[in-house]
Motif scaffolding. Structure first.
Motif, PDB file in Angstrom:
ATOM      1  N   LYS A   3       0.705  -1.242  -0.059  1.00 21.73           N
ATOM      2  CA  LYS A   3       0.179   0.375  -0.021  1.00 21.73           C
ATOM      3  C   LYS A   3       1.087   1.559   0.086  1.00 21.73           C
ATOM      4  N   ALA A   4       1.789   1.346   1.133  1.00 23.21           N
ATOM      5  CA  ALA A   4       2.739   2.167   0.723  1.00 23.21           C
ATOM      6  C   ALA A   4       3.482   2.633  -0.829  1.00 23.21           C
ATOM      7  N   PHE A   5       4.143   1.441  -1.015  1.00 23.72           N
ATOM      8  CA  PHE A   5       4.826   1.862  -1.816  1.00 23.72           C
ATOM      9  C   PHE A   5       3.878   2.174  -3.278  1.00 23.72           C
ATOM     10  N   HIS A   6       2.570   1.439  -3.391  1.00 19.97           N
ATOM     11  CA  HIS A   6       1.890   2.350  -4.388  1.00 19.97           C
ATOM     12  C   HIS A   6       1.091   3.513  -4.557  1.00 19.97           C
ATOM     13  N   ARG A   7       0.965   4.295  -2.978  1.00 21.16           N
ATOM     14  CA  ARG A   7       0.827   5.787  -2.219  1.00 21.16           C
ATOM     15  C   ARG A   7       2.104   6.648  -3.374  1.00 21.16           C
ATOM     16  N   ARG A   8       3.397   5.811  -2.949  1.00 23.79           N
ATOM     17  CA  ARG A   8       4.284   6.818  -3.367  1.00 23.79           C
ATOM     18  C   ARG A   8       5.002   6.553  -5.007  1.00 23.79           C
TER      19      ARG A   8
END
Length: 499
Positions: free
Chosen positions: A190-195
């Motif tokens: 999820k964090a990689f997608h947001r970034r």
């Protein structure tokens, strides 16, 4: 040398109007073709395996699969597949080193509901825990069972990649590593997608006969993504190579697969790329009998199924002979791919491939070879864009390299080339002395000993051979290989890509 060439006949090419738009930070690449009822999307994010955090190699690939093989906030993955099936529509993800592409295709009749699903996958992916488990198992199975167990040819190519790019962001597979994947959590995804899947980091490619207001809708929808630009990671130069640095992968294989290569400082943005393209086509055009390697190793001696060379990363597009687009890279490499040969012939064929490379590097092409190769390439390269989605892919790749449309530039550059240009480019960029070599074989220790002792490697044919072949074989059988003894290692297949 007179060479047989494949004749190519007239082909009807799909063309379209190329447009580029950027509004509100959303970049769109259009290939408008009003007569095409099939609409293709290629949503490219400028992030790849080079952006994987240390210890979590595979994060980019797993994130991509959570979009390409996952659900949206409204639809579970099963429901999404049920929706796509009657439309004969498809969605898939293609992660690579520097870019990742979410691809979609649909008939115009179902365009709007399909686009809703595709755009939701980017902006509101479901990130279902069951999808996470399934996709991570898919990648682990690829590394542990498919690559290590059943695909010696790609095992050799990935081993060569790891050798060429040791201590370099390109060094891991696009799928990551076994331990890296096991360390990734759904929160990491999820964090990689947001970034990375952000407004300034995405280019939306669209091709076909779509309505004009779709572009405005894309700008509005993707304009809601978080604003963040491209996180362009700096790439170091690959390590220098000294003599032949070899990795022998011990595996209970039926035959020996060989991959050879070295980095080159040339991409499609460079003028020399097109001279090297001619040289490479002459030497080892993929899955054709035009190449010297194919003619001499398979055609004349029947050692294996195929022998090719490349001047950039190459992935075959499905069952075709063409390269898949949308895998651009800032750094490239020259490579030779020797498809599996019987174990008793491995030493001889390795010698033969490197001797052929030496002959190319030292003698170059004759005027006759150059003219035949250029004529072939001018026609053959146009076959690479028989579909709109492939044409769109090459348009987007050209933007990555900051150059004119690749297929047009091939025609422009090759038309101006001389044999002198090609042979000068060979002198500048190709060599045979300092190589990385990956070999997938069984009883690797005996091969290592034979290499270190530089023992002769005569071959026995099951049928009578022409005297000229046998005479050349006597030369090849004692051709010296300059092995770097300190960098010759044996690695069990089960240890590769573990971390």
């Amino acid at each position: 040398m007179k060479r047989a060439m494949i004749l190519l006949f007239a082909v009807a090419f799909l063309v379209g109007e190329v447009r580029a738009a950027e509004a509100g930070g959303v970049k769109i690449k259009e290939l408008y073709s009003p007569d095409s009822p099939v609409i293709s999307f290629q949503i490219e994010v400028r992030a790849g395996s080079i952006n994987d955090p240390r210890g979590k190699e595979g994060l980019n690939a797993l994130t991509a699969l959570m979009l390409g093989r996952g659900g949206t906030r409204e639809l579970s993955y099963d429901r999404l597949v049920e929706k796509l099936f009657p439309w004969a529509a498809s969605i898939s993800a293609q992660p690579d080193k520097e870019v990742t592409v979410l691809t979609g295709r649909v008939h115009l009749d179902f365009l709007l509901p399909f686009y809703k699903i595709l755009s939701d996958l980017v902006s509101e992916p479901r990130f279902d825990p069951s999808d996470f488990t399934r996709n991570r198992e898919f990648l682990l199975n690829y590394l542990q069972n498919t690559l290590r167990g059943n695909d010696d040819e790609n095992l050799g190519k990935q081993t060569l990649n790891a050798m060429l790019y040791r201590h370099h962001p390109y060094g891991t597979t696009e799928a990551g590593t076994v331990q890296g994947l096991k360390a990734i959590t759904l929160g990491d995804v999820k964090a990689f997608h947001r970034r990375t899947w952000t407004r300034g980091n995405i280019i939306v490619g669209i091709a076909g006969g779509y309505p004009n207001d779709l572009v405005r809708k894309i700008q509005a929808d993707f304009g809601k993504l978080p604003r963040r630009g491209e996180d362009k990671r700096k790439l170091p130069q690959p390590e220098k190579i000294q003599d032949m640095e070899m990795t022998l992968v011990e595996k209970e294989s039926r035959a020996t697969a060989i991959s050879i290569g070295f980095p080159i400082d040339v991409t499609r943005a460079d003028k020399d790329f097109y001279a090297l393209m001619a040289a490479n086509s002459y030497f080892g055009e993929h899955r054709t009998f035009n190449g010297v390697l194919m003619q001499h190793i398979r055609g004349l001696r029947g050692f294996n199924y195929g022998d090719y060379s490349y001047i950039e990363n190459f992935i075959q597009d499905g069952g075709s002979t063409f390269p898949v687009p949308n895998i651009p890279r800032r750094q490239q490499f020259f490579s030779i791919w020797i498809r599996p040969v019987e174990h008793p012939n491995r030493h001889f064929v390795l010698r033969q491939a490197i001797r052929e490379l030496q002959l190319l590097a030292e003698k170059g092409l004759s005027q006759e070879d150059f003219e035949a190769t250029r004529s072939f390439l001018l026609n053959y390269s146009k076959l690479w864009v028989q579909t709109l989605n492939r044409r769109l892919g090459y348009q987007m790749d050209s933007d990555f390299y900051g150059t004119r449309y690749f297929i047009d530039r091939i025609a422009e550059e090759l038309s101006k080339l001389t044999v002198g240009d090609v042979n000068a480019a060979i002198q500048r960029h190709l060599q045979w002395r300092n190589l990385k070599v990956a070999v997938i074989t069984k009883d690797a220790a005996s091969f290592r000993d034979a290499l270190l002792e530089n023992v002769p490697s005569p071959v026995n044919y099951p049928a009578a051979m022409p005297a000229a072949i046998l005479e050349e074989d006597r030369i090849i059988g004692v051709y010296p290989l300059h092995i770097n003894k300190e960098k010759l290692q044996i690695v069990p297949a089960g240890e590769l890509f573990e971390r």
